[in-house]
Design a protein around this motif. Structure first.
Motif, PDB file in Angstrom:
ATOM      1  N   GLY A  28       0.844  -1.202   0.000  1.00 38.13           N
ATOM      2  CA  GLY A  28       0.000   0.000   0.000  1.00 38.13           C
ATOM      3  C   GLY A  28       0.871   1.241   0.000  1.00 38.13           C
ATOM      4  N   ASP A  74       0.365  -9.392  -0.971  1.00 35.10           N
ATOM      5  CA  ASP A  74      -0.788  -8.523  -0.705  1.00 35.10           C
ATOM      6  C   ASP A  74      -2.028  -9.325  -1.071  1.00 35.10           C
ATOM      7  OD1 ASP A  74      -2.687  -6.207  -0.642  1.00 35.10           O
ATOM      8  OD2 ASP A  74      -0.863  -5.011  -0.504  1.00 35.10           O
ATOM      9  N   VAL A  75      -3.188  -8.667  -1.022  1.00 38.40           N
ATOM     10  CA  VAL A  75      -4.426  -9.400  -1.332  1.00 38.40           C
ATOM     11  C   VAL A  75      -4.880  -9.157  -2.775  1.00 38.40           C
ATOM     12  CG1 VAL A  75      -5.243  -9.515   1.041  1.00 38.40           C
ATOM     13  CG2 VAL A  75      -5.777  -7.499  -0.325  1.00 38.40           C
ATOM     14  N   GLN A  83      -2.353  -4.072  11.697  1.00 42.42           N
ATOM     15  CA  GLN A  83      -2.115  -4.799  12.946  1.00 42.42           C
ATOM     16  C   GLN A  83      -2.631  -6.232  12.862  1.00 42.42           C
ATOM     17  OE1 GLN A  83      -3.024  -3.387  16.866  1.00 42.42           O
ATOM     18  NE2 GLN A  83      -3.071  -1.290  16.125  1.00 42.42           N
ATOM     19  N   MET A 134       5.719  -2.237  10.693  1.00 39.78           N
ATOM     20  CA  MET A 134       5.227  -0.856  10.702  1.00 39.78           C
ATOM     21  C   MET A 134       4.008  -0.700  11.605  1.00 39.78           C
ATOM     22  SD  MET A 134       7.308   0.865   9.061  1.00 39.78           S
ATOM     23  CE  MET A 134       6.463   2.452   9.225  1.00 39.78           C
ATOM     24  N   ASN A 154      -0.090   3.807  16.628  1.00 45.02           N
ATOM     25  CA  ASN A 154       1.314   3.519  16.328  1.00 45.02           C
ATOM     26  C   ASN A 154       2.258   4.463  17.055  1.00 45.02           C
ATOM     27  OD1 ASN A 154       0.961   1.342  14.390  1.00 45.02           O
ATOM     28  ND2 ASN A 154       0.008   2.891  13.101  1.00 45.02           N
ATOM     29  N   ASN A 173      -1.605   9.201   0.035  1.00 45.07           N
ATOM     30  CA  ASN A 173      -2.582   8.785   1.044  1.00 45.07           C
ATOM     31  C   ASN A 173      -2.600   9.776   2.210  1.00 45.07           C
ATOM     32  OD1 ASN A 173      -4.124   7.605   3.040  1.00 45.07           O
ATOM     33  ND2 ASN A 173      -3.121   5.604   2.945  1.00 45.07           N
ATOM     34  N   THR A 213      -1.735   8.625   5.888  1.00 44.06           N
ATOM     35  CA  THR A 213      -0.412   8.147   6.314  1.00 44.06           C
ATOM     36  C   THR A 213       0.605   9.281   6.229  1.00 44.06           C
ATOM     37  OG1 THR A 213      -0.874   5.892   5.603  1.00 44.06           O
ATOM     38  CG2 THR A 213       1.433   6.504   5.786  1.00 44.06           C
TER      39      THR A 213
END
Ligand SMILES: NC(=O)c1ccc[n+]([C@@H]2O[C@H](COP(=O)([O-])OP(=O)(O)OC[C@H]3O[C@@H](n4cnc5c(N)ncnc54)[C@H](O)[C@@H]3O)[C@@H](O)[C@H]2O)c1
Length: 267
Positions: A9, A34-35, A71, A91, A188, A241, A244
């Motif tokens: 991502g 990844d998915v 997470q 991360m 985080n 993004n 982030t």
């Protein structure tokens, strides 16, 4: 060093590009998980092996797995990564706010002779804080200021209507252990500070909603036998993004680069 990446991502793609261009040091990205189906890669020379399956991914010749997914993904796969003899860079540091998970990961890493790296992410000063923590620290306070929209509805539980506030308003004050549950998007930074300093029970967190704020601000105040320090970061979002902070992606690159750098500064 051969690296595998879980999560392609915002942070994952920035890191992959840094590896490709050599900015992340002497490392090669050999695998990505990844998915997405189909693969986001077109099979060009030098592209990593892509997989949506953890066993297939871990079967690659990987020394270090970088988690940049979530997470939940970290908690699901971390055991397999470490037990499979690979180091881990995570991360989703917020997962380590749970002491049981932290202890389990430490034990597992020791048992398999592996290391877990937690980048500083969207915060800084962890080098000074963790040095200070060798002796006594009296107090660590994190004050995070965000535009009201970045704080979801959690503030409402504290009796603050985020939609109508006109001036900076403290919507929460309490220990990090409670804050990470109420404000998952802040987890985080609060977890990283807690790990570096005095833990999730003693680290204090204040969350301020500011209708005039255009950036996320983190202010850290620490006091102890070392003296005291105050640090404030006013962060810009990643180009791709808004959720982030760009610094988080940069810290992933820095952590990776430090692993192959002959001289390291700060920690
Ligand atoms: N340490 C910090 O200060 C800090 C700062 C920002 C973000 N983060 C954390 O880093 C992580 C990544 O952030 P991001 O902004 O790149 O998120 P993102 O949403 O942009 O990317 C996450 C990627 O993970 C992928 N993913 C989801 N489920 C998966 C699975 N089962 N297997 C493999 N991949 C899967 C998604 O498809 C996506 O591509 C998040 O947990 C975020 O909270 C940490």
């Amino acid at each position: 060093m051969n690296v595998g990446l879980i999560g392609y991502g915002t942070i994952g793609q920035t890191l992959a590009e840094a590896i490709r261009s050599g900015v992340a040091g002497d490392v090669t990205l050999v695998a990505v998980m990844d998915v997405f189906d189909p693969s986001p890669f077109d099979g060009a020379p030098g592209d990593p092996a892509y997989s949506t399956d953890i066993d297939e991914f871990l079967a690659q010749d990987i020394e270090l797995v970088v988690e940049a997914a979530s997470q939940a993904v970290l908690k699901k796969f971390a055991r397999q990564v470490l037990a499979g003899g690979k180091n881990l860079m995570a991360m989703s540091v917020g997962a380590f706010a749970a002491v049981e998970f932290l202890d389990e990961m430490r034990d597992l890493a020791l048992q398999h002779g592996r290391r877990i790296y937690l980048p500083s992410g969207a915060i800084g000063g962890l080098d000074a804080l963790s040095a200070a923590a060798i002796d006594d620290i009296d107090e660590v306070v994190l004050t995070t200021t965000k535009p009201p929209g970045g704080l979801q509805s959690a503030g409402l539980e504290q009796g603050v209507d985020l939609a109508t506030i006109q001036e900076p308003t403290c919507v929460y004050e309490g220990p990090a252990i409670e804050a990470v549950g109420l404000f998952p998007k802040n987890v985080n930074v609060a977890a990283a500070l807690s790990l570096a300093g005095v833990g999730v029970h003693k680290t204090r967190v204040r969350i301020v909603a500011d209708p005039a704020a255009s950036r996320n601000t983190h202010r850290v105040e620490a006091r102890g036998r070392f003296g005291e320090f105050t640090m404030e970061l006013r962060l810009l979002p990643s180009p791709s993004n808004p959720r982030t902070s760009y610094l988080a992606a940069l810290s992933a690159i820095r952590t990776l680069r430090n692993l192959t750098e002959p001289i390291r500064i700060g920690g």
